[in-house]
Structure formats: structure tokens, C-alpha cells
Write an enzyme that holds these catalytic residues in place. Sequence first.
Site, mmCIF file in Angstrom:
data_model
loop_
_atom_site.group_PDB
_atom_site.id
_atom_site.type_symbol
_atom_site.label_atom_id
_atom_site.label_comp_id
_atom_site.label_asym_id
_atom_site.label_seq_id
_atom_site.Cartn_x
_atom_site.Cartn_y
_atom_site.Cartn_z
ATOM 1 N N GLY B 14 27.164 -52.508 -41.722
ATOM 2 C CA GLY B 14 27.315 -52.403 -40.564
ATOM 3 C C GLY B 14 26.893 -51.253 -39.884
ATOM 4 N N GLY B 16 27.468 -51.135 -36.374
ATOM 5 C CA GLY B 16 28.089 -50.888 -34.692
ATOM 6 C C GLY B 16 28.178 -49.351 -34.618
ATOM 7 N N PHE B 17 28.952 -48.654 -33.830
ATOM 8 C CA PHE B 17 28.628 -47.612 -33.559
ATOM 9 C C PHE B 17 28.756 -46.715 -34.339
ATOM 10 C CE2 PHE B 17 30.292 -49.166 -29.351
ATOM 11 C CZ PHE B 17 29.798 -48.853 -28.933
ATOM 12 N N GLY B 18 29.678 -46.681 -35.258
ATOM 13 C CA GLY B 18 30.258 -46.017 -36.806
ATOM 14 C C GLY B 18 29.246 -45.638 -37.867
ATOM 15 N N GLU B 173 40.375 -56.419 -18.433
ATOM 16 C CA GLU B 173 38.297 -56.178 -17.738
ATOM 17 C C GLU B 173 38.306 -57.523 -17.972
ATOM 18 O OE1 GLU B 173 36.895 -54.516 -21.075
ATOM 19 O OE2 GLU B 173 37.038 -53.051 -20.366
ATOM 20 N N ASP B 302 36.529 -49.719 -37.485
ATOM 21 C CA ASP B 302 38.438 -49.938 -36.546
ATOM 22 C C ASP B 302 38.519 -50.457 -38.183
ATOM 23 O OD1 ASP B 302 37.423 -49.880 -34.395
ATOM 24 O OD2 ASP B 302 36.955 -51.582 -33.632
ATOM 25 N N ALA B 318 34.569 -47.070 -29.645
ATOM 26 C CA ALA B 318 33.701 -46.055 -29.885
ATOM 27 C C ALA B 318 33.472 -44.815 -29.979
ATOM 28 C CB ALA B 318 32.778 -46.941 -28.397
#
Lengths: 430, 430
Positions: B14, B16-18, B173, B302, B318
Site C-alpha cells: 500500500g 498511501g500516507f502510511g 466538503e 486505516d 493522514a
Amino acid sequence: MDAGATLPHVVILGGGFGGLATVRALADAPVRITLVDRRNHHLFQPLLYQVATAGLSAPSIAAPLRQILRRQANATVLLDEAIDVDLAARRVRFEHGALDYDFLVVATGATHAYFGHDDWARWAPGLKTLDDAFAIRRRVLLAFERAERESDPGQRRPWLNFVVVGGGPTGVELAGTLAEIARHTLPREFRRSDPRRARVLLVEAGPRLLAAFDPSLSAKAQRQLERLGVEVLTGTAVTAIDAQGVRLGEQPLAARTVLWAAGVAASPLGRQLGAPLDRAGRVRVAPDLSLPAHPEVFVIGDLACVERADGTLVPGVAPVAKQMGRHAAARIRARLDADSTPAPFHYRDRGALATIGRMAAVAQFGRLRLSGPPAWWVWLVAHIYFLIGFRNRLVVLLDWAWAYWTYQRHARIVTGADAEAVPDPDGPPP
Amino acid sequence: MDAGATLPHVVILGGGFGGLATVRALADAPVRITLVDRRNHHLFQPLLYQVATAGLSAPSIAAPLRQILRRQANATVLLDEAIDVDLAARRVRFEHGALDYDFLVVATGATHAYFGHDDWARWAPGLKTLDDAFAIRRRVLLAFERAERESDPGQRRPWLNFVVVGGGPTGVELAGTLAEIARHTLPREFRRSDPRRARVLLVEAGPRLLAAFDPSLSAKAQRQLERLGVEVLTGTAVTAIDAQGVRLGEQPLAARTVLWAAGVAASPLGRQLGAPLDRAGRVRVAPDLSLPAHPEVFVIGDLACVERADGTLVPGVAPVAKQMGRHAAARIRARLDADSTPAPFHYRDRGALATIGRMAAVAQFGRLRLSGPPAWWVWLVAHIYFLIGFRNRLVVLLDWAWAYWTYQRHARIVTGADAEAVPDPDGPPP
């Protein structure tokens, strides 16, 4: 009913360069205009290859038709697709309704054609729409990803062979840009495979590239491409395209990425207009761009077949479509004034440009011939200038400046419901 | 085999941010890293709603993982999808191969969940990926097009009703931006329908919006949304979603555009790790983020369920994922140094931000609470700052400045093989 409902109704099919030019040229005419397109945006097609090769994002070269026309009060934009035209009843039927017209302008353009080999479409996508550009972007970027994942060099090779079929402007642009990506953008990013080992072949059946240009410029374009690393094969026919690659004459070449830039066919709507068509399906219009038996119907842009005095056809490029759009608008105005003096369309040729890569392009304006950096600068300025909307021009310029100095291409994003939707030769048909 | 092959192999699932934070924090560690993602790009998810609402183009908030990591020589990026993990053999199987690991970091995130109503997905798309964003953009823009095409006011109304389900940051949003589009961006462009007559409803089952924030800020967010024209319904459960619209408690509402921002479920890969899961499918990790029985496997972002001292869970945002990634990297380094002192993960809460619309946002940092323009400026600066890549920051800033002054949204481009791929209540199922 508002007062406007009594004004003559001009229906324009297609929001490309031709259709949009017609709408704009009728801005202060006493007419109601309805512009119908099956897409919500006008596309700056000359830069579409940049979206396909991840240099520009889609919104940089496309703008919603209704945004472009929001200040033109006599124009309504509808999203719909024309199904057929009833010339006698002066009525166009759409997928979701129908419109009666007093004047009709058909500007539905062209799509790519595989000359009777429609099965090639699956393996060799063409480039006409934003969706086409995304499909090509996905294939090109995924080919390098597959090569990186593949540990067997024999299996890796076909993922690093790129074949572009067709040596016109689109083929030249695609091949030049692919070579740049392989040699300059990607190399530092891969650990197992070497993108610099990619082969980019540009295959043209005719004797030279860019047949619409002067032969001296064709030769210069070929040399510039070869300097970028493209292998140019002229006089070479593609005789087969399938899951394994292409056949060039009798010679098979394993290639998982084949791009089609070889042929166009006019929009099928042309067949419904009762006028003779040329071999590519274009409508043979009267000298003033109207249908021979229907002076209230005009056919413009890539769908129209118009001969010049020397017997050659006017080319299927944006400046021609715009001039035709303005001509059709002028004829509509004249007929509203009951002026029926014949006014044939004359294409004013302002020159031709084709880009190849960094500082590489060719241009001809009358007797003037340019190549290399001077041609490239002319191309850059012309394309920035003609881009619709100030914002786009600025952002595109910024994107290009950035790409130029860094060799990065910012739109290298693979999307799509199945991110790996490249036809798999071992898998079931899509 | 190169020398690197003898170094411990860290496999990270993955990007993503992690996952990306883990890779970067191991840049100078004596390990080989392989980062595997099924997409080729890192996505700046906090701005995904801007792509969905046509304010930003996809490349502005996404960058190829291999471009981000091109200078990190110990990292290899592969495009592939993990199928299962064999903890005993220390091996991950992918769709196209397998990798043996010495350390494994699972950072495959979450997706949206419909709480047992998977049939709602067809009518109410969620927002997690770029493809989700394009699908939402298409639906929203086409709804206004359909309203324009529709001459019967009764038929038009459902196309102008927009329901956003879920009052967390994403729902707030989306609802705020939709109201802005309807009231400010589109009105001048339509001739038959009036986009200002669009209703935007934000429906939340709980007692207030933004439950993770202080109640005073929830109230302020609601007032700011209402000022933008959003109808906020708290304490209201959505009990049905179908082709005709939604049911709010017992009350049906005809709406052709329903967006889902109500629930997330952890990646299904979590189920294969042999550890207990929480209700949302998150993995209950040891205090140092490792699997209870496998100190060489870490679960972050997550997908991880981590409790704070006060019993609440660390949020799925994040900053948490990044901190977890750095923690996992530190634990891997420690274990390479044969240091096995326990080092529990502690989330350092630097505050929370949620944006609502123009100059409208809420923020809390410790005891400090901001709303309105000050919160919006903090939000803007923070998001521009954290965007990956200088170019993106500049272009995003330019896009926002442009959008701010002109109310235009430059990415209002509808694409997709079928440009009208909104489920049609009268048509066959997709």
C-alpha cells in the site's frame, strides 16, 4: 413562449472547432441557436497526444461548451446524440428528443478507421477523444510496469516494444513523445528493467512521413525522430495486429503496445444526408458548403469533402474547420437577408505545423520552411495562443515549462475501473 | 544476484500516507524495500473531494509512486495486488507473483461500506479513489445536463435534488462544494433550467455534524453550510436508496444524485492476518503496531485499530497514518539492531481541520478553536504545504486562486466510455 421562439432556429451538431466557430459567428445574428454535442466539452484536439502521453491533464485542453458560450445569450447547449436527420421535415432526432430547425449545420467530425480490420481496434487504440487518450496513457504506462514486474527477459521484451502505425502528424507526435518518455522521463525510476531499452517504431505505408508537407520537411522530421531514438519504417505496411504484436509486411514483431494513427473515417451521420460521399465517408458538399438539394443545411469540418482549385482536398485540420464554420454562419446571415448570391468557400492556407519532440518540429508557411527549434517555438506559441480560455493557456505553459526542465510528465496517473485493463493475450476476450 | 539481495527484505503493501512514510523512513536503513500497490500513484486523499467536484484535475493530487521514490535507491516499486499472506512462510502472494519478506508492513487502508446495503452502492457512490471521484463528477455534472434537457418540471426536479449521506468531513466538503457549484458556478450557463433551484441536502444519522470535533464547531459548521445553501438534517437515518431517490426515516425524497460519505470498512486483507478485528474490520494490533504473534509484521493506517489512553480510537486520518509509518520503520530498525525494548505507538494529535466552502472551515488545535476565514486559511496553507511535489503545490494554488476569483471550476469535463453512465431508473441494470 418567449419572443425568441419566433426567431429562425439554427441547430448545430457538434461542438468541435467547426461547430463552435459557427455558433460564435452567429452571436449577434437574429437567430436562436441550439448546439448539441454528445460530450459536454470542446476539445483542443491538436494537444490530445499530450494527454495520451501524460504531459497534460484533460482539463488543460478541454472546456465545457456551456462555459465557453455562457455569455452568448442566443445560444443553448444540449448534451445529446443525433440519431437521424429528416431533411424533408427539417427535424433532427436525438437519443433523448427531437429538434426542428430552419438551418442545420452538421459538424460531427471524424473518428479513426481500421480499413476493414475492425478487430485491430482492440489491440491498437486510436486517438480522437479524451477517453481514447486515457486508454493510450494507461497502456503505455502499464507496459513499463509489466516490464518491471517480468523477471524473464524474453517475456519482458514485448512490453518494451512500442509500435505507432501511421506517419501523419499524430503518429509523429506520439512516437517522438514515447521515445522521450523512455529515454528521459522514466529511466531513474525502474530497478529491474531499463526503460531506455524500449524500442519505439513508427511505421508508415507510404514513401515518407508527413505526406502533407514538403518532402524536404518529411526528411527533416525523420532525422529529428531518429535522433530522439525512434526507428522510422516508411514504405512498410502493417498486415496484421493481434495479441502478440504486429506483422510488418511478412515480418512479425512482438509488441504489446500498438497505437493507431493511420486512418480516419467521417462520422456516420454523413450517410443520412442524401448527398454523395467520398471514399472516407465525407459528404461532397456544394461549393458554399451546403447540401446540393438543401441550401438550409451545411456540412463543415472533417465531415465535409471540399476540393481546392488544384484538385487536392482541403485538409482535416482545425483552421479549415474554423473557416468553414465562419463561412456557414455568413451564408446563414446572407439567407436571412434574402441574399442568395453564390459564395463559394475558399480555404485560406495559413501554413502547417507538426511537432516531434523537444525543440523538434517542422513548419511550412507558403514558401517558408522551418525545422528544429525555430519550428518548435512557432508551434508552441501558436498552440498556446489558440488554446481556449486564459487560465488553460497559463497552466499549460507552466506544465510545459516544468516538463521541459525536469523531463517529468505530471499526468502519469493510471485510472480506470480495472487499472490493468490492457487486453491480456492469455485471458478471455473483453 | 547483487549484494543487496542479502539484506533483509521489507515488503510494504500500500502506497498511501502510511506505506509511503514507512518507505521514506527506511531510506538509509540496511534493507531492501519493495513497495507494492495495485495503483501506480500515491493519492492526496484530503483533496479528493475537489476532483469529484471538478475543482482540481487528477494529476494535481496524485503522483506516481516510482516518481516520488526515484531517488531512494533501496526501494523498488511494483504494481500488483496482494491476494494473501502466509505468515508462517513469510510470503505474500500477489495476482502476478509472490514475494518473501523478513518484515511486512500492511497499509492497505479502507474502502467505503454500506452497512449491509451493498445494493445502495449503485445509486450512491462513495469517494475513496480517483475513479470514484470521476464517477461522482460525471453524475453531478450530468444531473445538471439532464435537468436542462428535461422540459417537464416534475421530471426535472429529481435531477436537481442532491443528497449527501454522512456528516463527517467528506460529507461536509461535498455538500458545501455542491451548493457553491449550483449557486455560483453554473447559473449563467443554463437557459432552460435554473441551477440555483438545486437543493443540496446533507443527512447525518447522529445528533451533529463532524462528531470528531468539539460540539461548538459542529454547530458553527452547520451554520456555515446553511449560509451556503445546504439543508442540514441531523438525527435523520437514510432507510432506503434506490433509482427514485432516498427515504429519510419514513419520508421519501426523489433525488437522482445521492453521494455516500457515511461509512468505511477496512481492507479485506486484514482478515488474513490471524489477529482479532474490530467491528469495522480493523486489525487489533499490539501496542507497537505489530501483530500480536508476529513481531515482524506491522499493520498501520486505516487498517489498524489503536486505542488511545482515554479509550477512544485514533482517527483514520493522514497524520495518524504517517506517524504509524514512521513508528513501524523505527521498530524495524530497532529489531535490525537486536533491540527489542517495547516501544508502544503514541499518536501526537496536532489538531483537526475540516473545510466547508469559500472562507468556511473549522479547526481545533488542543484548546484552540477556529471557524470561518481563519480556519479556512489554516486549512488552505496546511493542504498546500502537505501536497506532494512542488509543481503540484504551485498548480493547485493557481487553480484555487483562479476558481476563487472567477467561481469557475476548470475540471468540469465529463469522460467515460459511456459519457452518460448514470444508472437510468428506466433502463436495464448495469
